[in-house]
Motif scaffolding. Structure first.
Motif, short mmCIF file in Angstrom:
data_model
loop_
_atom_site.label_atom_id
_atom_site.label_comp_id
_atom_site.label_asym_id
_atom_site.label_seq_id
_atom_site.Cartn_x
_atom_site.Cartn_y
_atom_site.Cartn_z
N PRO A 29 0.78 -1.24 -0.15
CA PRO A 29 -0.03 -0.03 0.12
C PRO A 29 0.82 1.10 -0.27
CG PRO A 29 0.17 -0.83 2.02
CD PRO A 29 0.94 -1.88 1.50
N TRP A 30 1.28 1.52 -1.17
CA TRP A 30 2.24 2.77 -1.52
C TRP A 30 1.23 3.98 -1.01
CZ3 TRP A 30 7.15 2.10 -1.10
CH2 TRP A 30 7.65 0.83 -1.39
N ALA A 31 1.97 5.02 -0.27
CA ALA A 31 0.92 6.37 -0.19
C ALA A 31 1.86 7.45 -0.27
CB ALA A 31 0.08 6.09 0.99
N PRO A 32 2.39 7.77 -1.34
CA PRO A 32 3.58 8.77 -1.43
C PRO A 32 2.84 10.12 -1.15
CG PRO A 32 3.11 7.99 -3.56
CD PRO A 32 2.19 7.13 -2.70
N GLY A 33 3.74 10.96 -0.60
CA GLY A 33 3.18 12.40 -0.26
C GLY A 33 4.17 13.18 0.15
N TYR A 34 4.02 14.73 0.32
CA TYR A 34 5.25 15.32 0.93
C TYR A 34 4.44 16.53 1.54
CZ TYR A 34 4.89 19.36 -2.18
OH TYR A 34 4.47 20.66 -2.94
N ARG A 35 5.13 17.30 2.52
CA ARG A 35 4.71 18.59 3.26
C ARG A 35 5.75 19.30 3.27
NH1 ARG A 35 2.05 16.66 8.57
NH2 ARG A 35 0.16 15.82 7.14
N PRO A 36 5.43 20.38 2.90
CA PRO A 36 6.54 21.54 3.39
C PRO A 36 6.65 21.60 4.86
CG PRO A 36 4.76 22.45 2.02
CD PRO A 36 4.24 21.21 2.50
N LEU A 54 9.41 17.37 3.65
CA LEU A 54 9.34 15.93 4.26
C LEU A 54 8.49 15.27 3.18
CD1 LEU A 54 10.44 13.82 6.34
CD2 LEU A 54 8.20 13.69 7.03
N LEU A 55 9.45 14.37 2.57
CA LEU A 55 8.89 13.29 1.47
C LEU A 55 8.60 12.05 2.02
CD1 LEU A 55 11.27 13.88 -1.71
CD2 LEU A 55 9.53 15.56 -0.39
N TRP A 56 7.63 11.10 1.70
CA TRP A 56 7.59 9.89 2.46
C TRP A 56 6.82 8.98 1.18
CZ3 TRP A 56 4.71 13.87 4.25
CH2 TRP A 56 3.40 14.02 4.10
N ALA A 57 7.20 7.71 1.33
CA ALA A 57 6.71 6.79 0.10
C ALA A 57 5.32 5.88 0.71
CB ALA A 57 7.75 5.91 -0.40
N ALA A 58 5.36 5.80 1.94
CA ALA A 58 4.22 5.11 2.47
C ALA A 58 3.92 5.41 4.16
CB ALA A 58 4.38 3.54 2.28
N ASP A 59 2.56 4.87 4.59
CA ASP A 59 2.39 4.86 5.96
C ASP A 59 3.09 3.85 6.75
OD1 ASP A 59 1.09 7.42 5.77
OD2 ASP A 59 -0.64 6.52 5.43
N TYR A 60 3.73 4.01 7.85
CA TYR A 60 4.23 2.91 8.34
C TYR A 60 3.19 2.22 9.33
CZ TYR A 60 7.52 0.93 11.77
OH TYR A 60 8.27 -0.04 12.85
N ASP A 61 2.70 1.21 8.62
CA ASP A 61 1.68 0.30 8.94
C ASP A 61 1.80 -0.99 7.94
OD1 ASP A 61 -0.64 -0.25 10.26
OD2 ASP A 61 -1.69 1.47 9.62
N GLY A 62 0.89 -2.02 8.61
CA GLY A 62 0.70 -3.18 7.84
C GLY A 62 1.84 -3.75 7.23
N PRO A 63 1.98 -3.88 6.12
CA PRO A 63 3.02 -4.96 5.37
C PRO A 63 4.38 -3.92 5.34
CG PRO A 63 1.39 -4.35 3.74
CD PRO A 63 0.72 -4.10 4.88
N ILE A 64 4.25 -2.77 5.12
CA ILE A 64 5.20 -1.79 5.13
C ILE A 64 5.99 -1.85 6.52
CG2 ILE A 64 6.14 0.71 5.05
CD1 ILE A 64 5.34 0.02 1.94
N ARG A 65 5.13 -1.76 7.45
CA ARG A 65 5.82 -1.87 8.88
C ARG A 65 6.66 -3.08 8.95
NH1 ARG A 65 3.36 0.26 14.02
NH2 ARG A 65 4.28 -0.79 15.70
N SER A 66 5.87 -4.53 8.57
CA SER A 66 6.84 -5.65 8.53
C SER A 66 7.99 -5.51 7.67
CB SER A 66 5.86 -6.79 7.96
OG SER A 66 4.62 -7.06 8.65
N LEU A 67 8.15 -4.94 6.38
CA LEU A 67 9.24 -5.07 5.87
C LEU A 67 10.25 -4.08 6.57
CD1 LEU A 67 8.04 -4.62 2.12
CD2 LEU A 67 8.78 -6.70 3.34
N VAL A 68 9.91 -2.92 7.47
CA VAL A 68 10.72 -2.03 7.99
C VAL A 68 11.40 -2.78 8.91
CG1 VAL A 68 11.27 0.01 9.49
CG2 VAL A 68 9.76 -0.13 7.18
#
Ligand SMILES: [Zn+2]
Length: 227
Positions: A48-55, A63-77
């Motif tokens: 579940p990629w959810a790229p975004g950025y915030r000034p 800050l740029l991010w590719a996903a939320d730290y949750d679910g399978p992304i969290r397992s991979l981290v």
């Protein structure tokens, strides 16, 4: 001695991994012959990629991010950080780069710098996951990577469970930047996860102090609500 035992353990694991069929880190099905980083192709497709950025105001421009730290992304981290899954980082980094490519380009950064680990922690883990991600981003972006632009002088306390102020205090004096490498550059500062942003900000502070023009933070995953 401990290091030798660990090295022998890793060798045995590597031999077993080569002989025995392994399971996908996410769905636990037997991995097909063609797989990347210990994850099966369908699981890579489903991430579940959810790229975004915030000034941002302050030491980080954005800050740029590719996903939320949750679910399978969290397992991979977790795999990256605690389970010797260094084969995972290039595969993750490439996908992260393809999601963030246009946003990175828009920020006109000209140097990629990973958040460093203390040398002792890096030695024990065998790799710095932020550095592996930064390397995977640098290649398709066509940007130079400098893994020695910032150095970690102290290991610092574990950040987990500390408040924002405590994190900031524990990180004061942890990092040092090399002016000759960063002066006048717009830097993309890469880490695996951002929680409060204290680590990225501590690095950005020394980079700006060393003469960097701007610093943009870039992470694989952000913990929701905190940033
Ligand atoms: Zn799978």
């Amino acid at each position: 001695m401990k290091t030798a035992t660990r090295a022998a353990g890793r060798l045995v694991e590597a031999i077993l991994a080569a002989i025995l069929p392994a399971d996908c880190l996410l769905c636990e099905q037997t991995l097909p012959w063609r797989q990347e980083g210990g994850v099966c192709p369908p699981c890579w497709e489903r991430l579940p990629w959810a790229p975004g950025y915030r000034p941002r105001r302050g030491v980080l421009d954005a800050l740029l991010w590719a996903a939320d730290y949750d679910g399978p992304i969290r397992s991979l981290v977790h795999g990256l950080k605690f389970a010797d899954m260094d084969a995972l980082a290039p595969a993750l980094g490439r996908r992260m780069a393809s999601r963030l490519g246009p946003i990175i380009f828009g920020h006109r950064t000209d140097l990629i710098v990973p958040v460093p680990l203390h040398f002792w922690r890096r030695f024990r883990r065998g790799y710095n996951q932020a550095e592996l991600l930064a390397r995977a981003i640098a290649r398709p972006a066509g940007l130079p990577l400098d893994i020695r632009a910032v150095r970690r002088r102290r290991a610092g306390r574990r950040q987990l469970g500390l408040s924002r102020l405590e994190r900031r205090r524990s990180l004061a004096g942890c990092f040092a930047a090399r002016p000759s490498r960063v002066r006048g550059r717009t830097i993309l500062l890469v880490d695996d996860v951002v929680t409060t942003g204290a680590t990225l900000e501590a690095c950005a502070r020394v980079l700006l102090h060393a003469g960097a023009r701007r610093v943009v933070g870039c992470v694989l995953a952000r913990t929701p609500k905190n940033m």
